[in-house]
Design a protein around this motif. Structure first.
Motif, PDB file in Angstrom:
ATOM      1  N   ALA A  52     -42.832 -63.207 -20.803  1.00 22.52           N
ATOM      2  CA  ALA A  52     -43.342 -63.439 -19.443  1.00 22.52           C
ATOM      3  C   ALA A  52     -42.515 -64.510 -18.743  1.00 22.52           C
ATOM      4  O   ALA A  52     -42.262 -64.423 -17.542  1.00 22.52           O
ATOM      5  CB  ALA A  52     -44.809 -63.852 -19.493  1.00 22.52           C
ATOM      6  N   SER A  55     -39.310 -63.113 -17.209  1.00 24.87           N
ATOM      7  CA  SER A  55     -39.455 -62.153 -16.119  1.00 24.87           C
ATOM      8  C   SER A  55     -38.954 -62.725 -14.801  1.00 24.87           C
ATOM      9  O   SER A  55     -39.109 -63.907 -14.513  1.00 24.87           O
ATOM     10  CB  SER A  55     -40.932 -61.765 -15.985  1.00 24.87           C
ATOM     11  OG  SER A  55     -41.114 -60.963 -14.853  1.00 24.87           O
ATOM     12  N   ARG A  56     -38.336 -61.890 -13.991  1.00 22.13           N
ATOM     13  CA  ARG A  56     -37.871 -62.295 -12.661  1.00 22.13           C
ATOM     14  C   ARG A  56     -39.005 -62.212 -11.640  1.00 22.13           C
ATOM     15  O   ARG A  56     -38.864 -62.673 -10.521  1.00 22.13           O
ATOM     16  CB  ARG A  56     -36.730 -61.391 -12.191  1.00 22.13           C
ATOM     17  CG  ARG A  56     -35.469 -61.452 -12.995  1.00 22.13           C
ATOM     18  CD  ARG A  56     -34.625 -62.639 -12.727  1.00 22.13           C
ATOM     19  NE  ARG A  56     -34.244 -62.783 -11.333  1.00 22.13           N
ATOM     20  CZ  ARG A  56     -33.614 -63.830 -10.864  1.00 22.13           C
ATOM     21  NH1 ARG A  56     -33.294 -64.806 -11.663  1.00 22.13           N
ATOM     22  NH2 ARG A  56     -33.293 -63.917  -9.600  1.00 22.13           N
ATOM     23  N   ARG A  57     -40.115 -61.627 -12.021  1.00 26.53           N
ATOM     24  CA  ARG A  57     -41.226 -61.437 -11.095  1.00 26.53           C
ATOM     25  C   ARG A  57     -41.985 -62.742 -10.889  1.00 26.53           C
ATOM     26  O   ARG A  57     -42.019 -63.608 -11.753  1.00 26.53           O
ATOM     27  CB  ARG A  57     -42.183 -60.390 -11.643  1.00 26.53           C
ATOM     28  CG  ARG A  57     -41.506 -59.038 -11.805  1.00 26.53           C
ATOM     29  CD  ARG A  57     -42.412 -58.042 -12.429  1.00 26.53           C
ATOM     30  NE  ARG A  57     -43.582 -57.842 -11.568  1.00 26.53           N
ATOM     31  CZ  ARG A  57     -44.707 -57.334 -12.020  1.00 26.53           C
ATOM     32  NH1 ARG A  57     -44.837 -56.988 -13.277  1.00 26.53           N
ATOM     33  NH2 ARG A  57     -45.725 -57.178 -11.204  1.00 26.53           N
TER      34      ARG A  57
END
Length: 133
Positions: A52, A55-57
């Motif tokens: 997590a 993640s690029r989000r």
């Protein structure tokens, strides 16, 4: 006016011969992925999965905080400059700088300060950078 000339083909003065010598970016652990070590250490104490953090989000506050802690520890414990931390985590150095400033401000909390000290000592021991007592 004298000009500096690189000796082409001899390796003297060639940028490729100086790469990965540790001269740039400060001292720090060498190896394939020391950033993963920082993320795993933070993941073990925060409960946020390392995947997590990678993640690029834009995720929830806990993931962003854990990611910032991993960046901060990479900067402080490995001695990496902010541009190197950014490159290792595929982020811009200004993003990393902002996160490190926020973590530094959060260190006023004694619980977080103690946590970062313990994790930092653990990383230093693992990477062989622990100070001799």
């Amino acid at each position: 006016m004298a000009s500096r000339r690189w000796d082409a083909g001899t390796g003297e003065g060639d940028v490729r011969t100086r790469r990965n010598t540790g001269a740039q970016g400060g001292a720090g652990p060498r190896g394939p992925r020391p950033r993963l070590l920082a993320m795993q250490a933070v993941a073990s104490v925060t409960g946020v999965p390392a995947a997590a953090m990678q993640s690029r989000r834009l995720l929830n506050r806990e993931v962003r905080r854990a990611r910032s802690l991993a960046w901060y520890l990479s900067h402080t414990e490995y001695g990496w400059p902010l541009y190197r931390v950014g490159a290792a985590f595929d982020r811009d150095r200004t993003t990393v700088a902002k996160a490190c400033r926020e973590v530094e401000d959060m260190r006023d909390d004694p619980a977080l300060d103690g946590l970062l000290d313990r994790v930092g000592r653990g990383l230093a021991e693992i990477t062989g950078q622990a100070e001799a007592a």
